[in-house]
Design a protein around this motif. Structure first.
Motif, PDB file in Angstrom:
ATOM      1  N   MET A  30       1.404  -5.863  -8.461  1.00 17.76           N
ATOM      2  CA  MET A  30       0.649  -4.293  -7.712  1.00 17.76           C
ATOM      3  C   MET A  30       1.113  -3.525  -9.613  1.00 17.76           C
ATOM      4  O   MET A  30       2.347  -3.503 -10.247  1.00 17.76           O
ATOM      5  N   ARG A  31      -0.453  -2.846 -10.037  1.00 20.98           N
ATOM      6  CA  ARG A  31       0.015  -2.271 -11.667  1.00 20.98           C
ATOM      7  C   ARG A  31       0.272  -0.462 -10.791  1.00 20.98           C
ATOM      8  O   ARG A  31       0.208  -0.666 -10.086  1.00 20.98           O
ATOM      9  N   ARG A  32       0.831  -0.382 -11.855  1.00 18.09           N
ATOM     10  CA  ARG A  32       1.672   1.370 -11.157  1.00 18.09           C
ATOM     11  C   ARG A  32       1.658   1.728 -13.076  1.00 18.09           C
ATOM     12  O   ARG A  32       2.331   1.312 -13.935  1.00 18.09           O
ATOM     13  N   LEU A  33       0.861   3.000 -12.789  1.00 18.85           N
ATOM     14  CA  LEU A  33       0.448   3.726 -14.117  1.00 18.85           C
ATOM     15  C   LEU A  33       0.289   5.224 -13.942  1.00 18.85           C
ATOM     16  O   LEU A  33       0.869   5.526 -12.695  1.00 18.85           O
ATOM     17  N   LEU A  34       1.703   5.572 -14.604  1.00 19.11           N
ATOM     18  CA  LEU A  34       1.364   7.055 -14.125  1.00 19.11           C
ATOM     19  C   LEU A  34       0.375   7.941 -15.894  1.00 19.11           C
ATOM     20  O   LEU A  34       1.224   7.166 -16.752  1.00 19.11           O
ATOM     21  N   LEU A  35      -0.137   8.337 -15.723  1.00 18.56           N
ATOM     22  CA  LEU A  35      -1.036   8.846 -17.071  1.00 18.56           C
ATOM     23  C   LEU A  35      -0.881  10.197 -16.829  1.00 18.56           C
ATOM     24  O   LEU A  35      -1.421  10.494 -15.859  1.00 18.56           O
ATOM     25  N   THR A  36      -0.756  10.831 -17.490  1.00 20.33           N
ATOM     26  CA  THR A  36      -0.686  11.991 -18.095  1.00 20.33           C
ATOM     27  C   THR A  36      -1.549  12.806 -19.478  1.00 20.33           C
ATOM     28  O   THR A  36      -1.769  11.956 -20.250  1.00 20.33           O
ATOM     29  N   SER A  37      -1.578  14.349 -20.054  1.00 17.79           N
ATOM     30  CA  SER A  37      -2.019  14.902 -20.760  1.00 17.79           C
ATOM     31  C   SER A  37      -0.815  15.446 -21.899  1.00 17.79           C
ATOM     32  O   SER A  37      -1.110  14.856 -22.727  1.00 17.79           O
ATOM     33  N   SER A  38       0.225  15.432 -21.063  1.00 22.61           N
ATOM     34  CA  SER A  38       1.768  15.362 -21.307  1.00 22.61           C
ATOM     35  C   SER A  38       2.825  15.680 -20.881  1.00 22.61           C
ATOM     36  O   SER A  38       3.466  15.573 -19.888  1.00 22.61           O
ATOM     37  N   PHE A  39       3.824  14.601 -21.503  1.00 25.59           N
ATOM     38  CA  PHE A  39       4.372  13.944 -20.970  1.00 25.59           C
ATOM     39  C   PHE A  39       5.509  14.734 -20.984  1.00 25.59           C
ATOM     40  O   PHE A  39       5.848  15.241 -20.257  1.00 25.59           O
ATOM     41  N   SER A  40       6.232  15.085 -21.977  1.00 23.06           N
ATOM     42  CA  SER A  40       6.861  16.314 -21.940  1.00 23.06           C
ATOM     43  C   SER A  40       6.490  17.029 -21.086  1.00 23.06           C
ATOM     44  O   SER A  40       7.986  17.689 -20.089  1.00 23.06           O
ATOM     45  N   ALA A  41       5.569  17.692 -21.105  1.00 20.79           N
ATOM     46  CA  ALA A  41       5.676  18.642 -19.318  1.00 20.79           C
ATOM     47  C   ALA A  41       5.609  18.260 -17.970  1.00 20.79           C
ATOM     48  O   ALA A  41       5.476  19.288 -17.350  1.00 20.79           O
ATOM     49  N   THR A  42       5.292  16.878 -17.970  1.00 19.81           N
ATOM     50  CA  THR A  42       5.396  16.667 -17.029  1.00 19.81           C
ATOM     51  C   THR A  42       6.339  15.357 -16.637  1.00 19.81           C
ATOM     52  O   THR A  42       6.354  14.599 -14.919  1.00 19.81           O
ATOM     53  N   ALA A  43       7.801  15.238 -17.270  1.00 21.06           N
ATOM     54  CA  ALA A  43       8.394  13.938 -16.963  1.00 21.06           C
ATOM     55  C   ALA A  43       9.266  14.334 -16.638  1.00 21.06           C
ATOM     56  O   ALA A  43       9.396  13.397 -15.385  1.00 21.06           O
ATOM     57  N   LEU A  66       8.173  11.523 -13.571  1.00 19.67           N
ATOM     58  CA  LEU A  66       8.786  10.682 -13.346  1.00 19.67           C
ATOM     59  C   LEU A  66       9.444   9.323 -11.896  1.00 19.67           C
ATOM     60  O   LEU A  66       9.264   8.301 -11.723  1.00 19.67           O
ATOM     61  N   PRO A  67      10.409  10.797 -11.932  1.00 16.74           N
ATOM     62  CA  PRO A  67      11.564   9.874 -10.999  1.00 16.74           C
ATOM     63  C   PRO A  67      11.134   9.658  -9.314  1.00 16.74           C
ATOM     64  O   PRO A  67      10.990   8.559  -9.106  1.00 16.74           O
ATOM     65  N   ALA A  68       9.515  10.422  -9.081  1.00 17.12           N
ATOM     66  CA  ALA A  68       9.027  10.409  -7.759  1.00 17.12           C
ATOM     67  C   ALA A  68       8.329   8.901  -8.040  1.00 17.12           C
ATOM     68  O   ALA A  68       7.692   8.228  -6.911  1.00 17.12           O
ATOM     69  N   PHE A  69       7.635   9.028  -9.190  1.00 12.98           N
ATOM     70  CA  PHE A  69       6.572   7.756  -9.575  1.00 12.98           C
ATOM     71  C   PHE A  69       7.486   6.085  -9.616  1.00 12.98           C
ATOM     72  O   PHE A  69       6.961   5.241  -8.755  1.00 12.98           O
ATOM     73  N   LEU A  70       8.599   6.501 -10.279  1.00 13.10           N
ATOM     74  CA  LEU A  70       9.285   5.015  -9.778  1.00 13.10           C
ATOM     75  C   LEU A  70      10.211   5.085  -8.426  1.00 13.10           C
ATOM     76  O   LEU A  70      10.834   3.975  -8.676  1.00 13.10           O
ATOM     77  N   GLU A  71       9.604   6.378  -7.656  1.00 10.48           N
ATOM     78  CA  GLU A  71      11.067   6.049  -6.407  1.00 10.48           C
ATOM     79  C   GLU A  71      12.352   5.675  -6.555  1.00 10.48           C
ATOM     80  O   GLU A  71      13.060   5.086  -6.244  1.00 10.48           O
ATOM     81  N   GLY A  72      12.929   6.775  -8.092  1.00 15.04           N
ATOM     82  CA  GLY A  72      14.190   6.036  -8.355  1.00 15.04           C
ATOM     83  C   GLY A  72      14.809   6.748 -10.208  1.00 15.04           C
ATOM     84  O   GLY A  72      13.367   6.949 -10.697  1.00 15.04           O
ATOM     85  N   ASP A 130      -5.109  18.512 -16.273  1.00 11.88           N
ATOM     86  CA  ASP A 130      -4.854  19.454 -17.293  1.00 11.88           C
ATOM     87  C   ASP A 130      -3.713  18.950 -18.375  1.00 11.88           C
ATOM     88  O   ASP A 130      -2.739  17.877 -17.237  1.00 11.88           O
ATOM     89  N   ASN A 131      -2.504  20.193 -18.852  1.00 13.76           N
ATOM     90  CA  ASN A 131      -1.709  19.807 -19.216  1.00 13.76           C
ATOM     91  C   ASN A 131      -0.670  20.315 -18.179  1.00 13.76           C
ATOM     92  O   ASN A 131       0.942  19.035 -18.465  1.00 13.76           O
ATOM     93  N   THR A 132      -0.554  20.280 -16.975  1.00  8.00           N
ATOM     94  CA  THR A 132       1.107  19.971 -15.887  1.00  8.00           C
ATOM     95  C   THR A 132       0.313  18.787 -15.122  1.00  8.00           C
ATOM     96  O   THR A 132       1.321  18.638 -13.997  1.00  8.00           O
ATOM     97  N   GLN A 133      -0.291  18.521 -15.378  1.00  8.09           N
ATOM     98  CA  GLN A 133      -0.809  17.181 -13.505  1.00  8.09           C
ATOM     99  C   GLN A 133      -0.664  15.633 -14.917  1.00  8.09           C
ATOM    100  O   GLN A 133      -0.628  15.385 -15.368  1.00  8.09           O
ATOM    101  N   ALA A 134      -0.835  14.945 -13.301  1.00  6.76           N
ATOM    102  CA  ALA A 134      -0.264  12.856 -13.786  1.00  6.76           C
ATOM    103  C   ALA A 134      -1.384  12.570 -12.812  1.00  6.76           C
ATOM    104  O   ALA A 134      -0.748  13.351 -11.659  1.00  6.76           O
ATOM    105  N   VAL A 135      -1.597  11.574 -13.145  1.00  4.94           N
ATOM    106  CA  VAL A 135      -2.311  10.604 -11.873  1.00  4.94           C
ATOM    107  C   VAL A 135      -1.193   9.177 -12.425  1.00  4.94           C
ATOM    108  O   VAL A 135      -0.770   8.762 -12.874  1.00  4.94           O
ATOM    109  N   ALA A 136      -0.994   8.848 -11.007  1.00  2.00           N
ATOM    110  CA  ALA A 136       0.043   8.014 -10.454  1.00  2.00           C
ATOM    111  C   ALA A 136      -1.296   7.412  -9.928  1.00  2.00           C
ATOM    112  O   ALA A 136      -1.848   7.191  -8.835  1.00  2.00           O
ATOM    113  N   VAL A 137      -0.857   6.069 -10.202  1.00  6.38           N
ATOM    114  CA  VAL A 137      -2.378   4.659 -10.020  1.00  6.38           C
ATOM    115  C   VAL A 137      -0.758   3.751  -9.688  1.00  6.38           C
ATOM    116  O   VAL A 137       0.215   3.462 -10.489  1.00  6.38           O
TER     117      VAL A 137
END
Length: 203
Positions: free
Chosen positions: A1-14, A17-23, A188-195
């Motif tokens: 299963m493909r798992r991607l976290l896509l952001t405009s600004s990683f530092s603003a949305t870091a 990451l734990p929720a995306f990784l489930e850990g 925007d810079n505060t959002q991320a897309v989790a796939v």
């Protein structure tokens, strides 16, 4: 299963990451690819992303695909826990991913379930095509790029920095011109897309 976290600004949305990784990402090794930033005047966002990973307890494995030898690229992408691609010039990034062979290796690893984290250019390049971004990134940075077909890890086009300075005007221009052509997700810079597989969530 493909798992991607896509952001405009990683530092603003870091923090997402734990929720995306489930850990916790602590002690994860990151194949850190800053290649897209090379044509840019400033790489402060790259340093901020590196610090954000470090603050979460990750180990950074710097991987500059434009200069690394094929074995180093293969080993890093296969052995590291996470793959991260920074922001910068999307056309230059795609050019170097193809030239170095990293594009195919990244596809293989993501298809096998390795998490991919893309920031700005690193997010855009995952889509089916990057040509729509030429109003934001100059194609002249990638004179050897013969096609704007992306990595096709996702089936939509990711438009970063929506309504975020200094990209407010150009993101609206791109959205108005291309928003109805194919599926497009603008953040925007505060959002991320989790796939995760076929599921898409805006965080």
């Amino acid at each position: 299963m493909r798992r991607l976290l896509l952001t405009s600004s990683f530092s603003a949305t870091a923090g997402k990451l734990p929720a995306f990784l489930e850990g916790s990402p602590k002690n994860h090794t990151v194949a850190f690819i800053p290649t897209a930033s090379l044509p840019q005047r400033s790489d402060s966002y790259v340093q901020e992303a590196r610090q954000a990973f470090t603050d979460m307890g990750c180990r950074i494995d710097n991987l500059e695909v434009s200069t690394a030898d094929p074995e180093t690229i293969r080993q890093s992408l296969q052995e590291d826990d996470l793959i991260y691609l920074s922001g910068g010039n999307t056309f230059f990034l795609l050019q170097e991913l193809r030239r170095s062979g990293a594009a195919d290796l990244i596809r293989q690893q993501v298809d096998q379930g390795k998490p991919y984290i893309g920031e700005s250019a690193g997010a855009v390049v995952t889509g089916p095509d990057i040509g729509f971004l030429d109003a934001m990134d100059p194609r002249s940075a990638a004179p050897d790029l013969d096609s704007t077909a992306g990595l096709a890890l996702v089936d939509f086009r990711l438009l970063p920095h929506l309504d975020s300075e200094p990209f407010t005007e150009v993101t609206r221009k791109i959205l108005n011109r291309y928003g109805d052509d194919r599926p497009m997700v603008a953040i925007d810079n505060t959002q991320a897309v989790a796939v995760c597989g076929q599921c898409l969530t805006i965080l």
